[in-house]
Design an enzyme around this catalytic site. Sequence first.
Site, mmCIF file in Angstrom:
data_model
loop_
_atom_site.group_PDB
_atom_site.id
_atom_site.type_symbol
_atom_site.label_atom_id
_atom_site.label_comp_id
_atom_site.label_asym_id
_atom_site.label_seq_id
_atom_site.Cartn_x
_atom_site.Cartn_y
_atom_site.Cartn_z
ATOM 1 N N SER A 1 10.049 -9.681 -8.289
ATOM 2 C CA SER A 1 8.728 -10.028 -8.816
ATOM 3 C C SER A 1 8.851 -11.299 -9.641
ATOM 4 O O SER A 1 9.876 -11.510 -10.306
ATOM 5 C CB SER A 1 8.219 -8.878 -9.697
ATOM 6 N N HIS B 1 8.660 -13.304 -1.597
ATOM 7 C CA HIS B 1 7.681 -14.210 -0.990
ATOM 8 C C HIS B 1 8.245 -14.820 0.301
ATOM 9 O O HIS B 1 7.553 -14.907 1.311
ATOM 10 C CB HIS B 1 7.361 -15.368 -1.941
ATOM 11 N N ASP C 1 2.774 -4.763 -3.564
ATOM 12 C CA ASP C 1 1.439 -4.634 -4.158
ATOM 13 C C ASP C 1 0.591 -3.765 -3.232
ATOM 14 O O ASP C 1 -0.348 -4.241 -2.589
ATOM 15 C CB ASP C 1 0.831 -6.020 -4.360
HETATM 16 P P1 AMP Z 1 2.298 -12.875 -5.941
HETATM 17 O O1 AMP Z 1 2.785 -14.291 -5.971
HETATM 18 O O2 AMP Z 1 2.996 -11.983 -6.907
HETATM 19 O O3 AMP Z 1 0.795 -12.782 -5.979
HETATM 20 O O4 AMP Z 1 2.714 -12.312 -4.505
HETATM 21 C C1 AMP Z 1 2.326 -12.950 -3.334
HETATM 22 C C2 AMP Z 1 2.633 -12.050 -2.153
HETATM 23 O O5 AMP Z 1 4.038 -11.774 -2.129
HETATM 24 C C3 AMP Z 1 1.923 -10.694 -2.267
HETATM 25 O O6 AMP Z 1 1.461 -10.309 -0.986
HETATM 26 C C4 AMP Z 1 3.025 -9.785 -2.746
HETATM 27 O O7 AMP Z 1 2.853 -8.444 -2.365
HETATM 28 C C5 AMP Z 1 4.229 -10.380 -2.058
HETATM 29 N N1 AMP Z 1 5.448 -9.982 -2.748
HETATM 30 C C6 AMP Z 1 5.726 -10.152 -4.069
HETATM 31 N N2 AMP Z 1 6.923 -9.600 -4.364
HETATM 32 C C7 AMP Z 1 7.395 -9.065 -3.216
HETATM 33 C C8 AMP Z 1 8.573 -8.353 -2.862
HETATM 34 N N3 AMP Z 1 9.518 -8.054 -3.764
HETATM 35 N N4 AMP Z 1 8.742 -7.954 -1.592
HETATM 36 C C9 AMP Z 1 7.791 -8.243 -0.661
HETATM 37 N N5 AMP Z 1 6.654 -8.908 -0.916
HETATM 38 C C10 AMP Z 1 6.462 -9.315 -2.184
#
Ligand code: AMP
Length: 304
Positions: free
Chosen positions: A206, A37, A171
Site C-alpha cells: 500500500s 500497482h 480495495d
Molecule cells: P491507489 O493508488 O491506492 O488508489 O490504488 C490504485 C489501484 O491499485 C487500486 O485499484 C488498488 O486496489 C490497486 N492496488 C493497491 N495496492 C495493491 C496491492 N497490494 N495489490 C494489488 N492491487 C493493489
Amino acid sequence: MELVTSRKAMRALTSDLKSKGRKIGFVPTMGALHEGHLSLVRKARAENDVVIVSIFVNPTQFGHSEDFAKYPRDPGADQALLEPFTDYVFYPSVAEMYGENKSEKSITHEVPVAIASGAGSSGNFLNFEVGALGKCLCGLYRPQHFEGVALVLSKLLNIIQPDRVYMGQKDFQQTVLVKHLIAELFFETDLVVCPTVREKNGLAMSSRNVYLNAEERGKAAFIYQALQQGKKLVESGQKDPQKIIAGVKSFLNDHGFDKIDYVDLREGSSLWEVLEVGSEKNGKIVLALAVFLGKTRLIDNIVL
Ligand code: AMP
C-alpha cells in the site's frame, strides 16, 4: 511514454485510438506506485494494445481529518516505474478534474457540503449517493469516501473510455462499487480485478505503508495472519460469522492491535451481511478488516 495533463488532450487521444480499433487498458491510481500497482499495469499491458495509467490524488475521497495533504506523492519515481509498460500517463491537476476556481484545500473540506446543497460555491452540482454498498465496511468510518470514488471514477472513465479497467482486490469494496457504477451508468468497459500483491511477510502493499515505522511494519505482518486465522475457523467448520469475526479480532488484540475499525464477513458481490457461512444463498464471501497502526489506517481482505 507520454505525459498528458489536459482532459481534452486525453480524450482526443483516446477517441483517435478507438477509431483505429485499438483496445485500451486503463489503470487508475493515486500514485506513490509500488508492485501492487505495477501488477495491474503489467496485466493491462498483456491484454490491450494501449495502456493508460492515471495518477491523481483525488481530494473528494478524503475526509476532513484524513491524510490528503500528506499523502505520498512522487511523480518522478512513478513515471520511471511506469515507463517500461505504459503508453500514456494521465496526470491532471485538481483544477483540471474539478474546475478552475478550486484550490485543493477548499475542495477537500467544502465540496461534499457544497455538492449536497445543490450547486455551492465550488460550482459542482452533481454528487453520488452510493447507497448500502458505500455505507458498510470502510463506508461506516469514511462517510464521503465512496461518493468521492464514484465521482472521480465516473470522470476518468468518461475521459478515457477504456475497454478494460484494472483494479486491485486489496480495495475489495471499491471493486464492488465500481462494478455497479459501470453497470448502472452504462460505461462500456470491463472491470478486471487483480489479486492483492503482498510483502514477503504477508502485508498487503500500500502507498500508506511508508507511514509505518520499523516496529509497526513488523506488527503489520499479523494483519494477514489474522485473516488466515479466520480462514482456518471456516475450514474447521465454523459457520457462525460472529464467532469467526470474534476469532479474528481476538487474534489482533493478542498481537497488540488496540484500534480496530472493523472485522466483517460479507457476501462478495452484494456486500450483504453473511448470516451463515456455507449457506447455499452465499456466493463467494469476503473477510475484510481495517485496523490502525499508530495513525496509519490499513485495510486488507481475503476471499473465502
Ligand atoms: P491507489 O493508488 O491506492 O488508489 O490504488 C490504485 C489501484 O491499485 C487500486 O485499484 C488498488 O486496489 C490497486 N492496488 C493497491 N495496492 C495493491 C496491492 N497490494 N495489490 C494489488 N492491487 C493493489
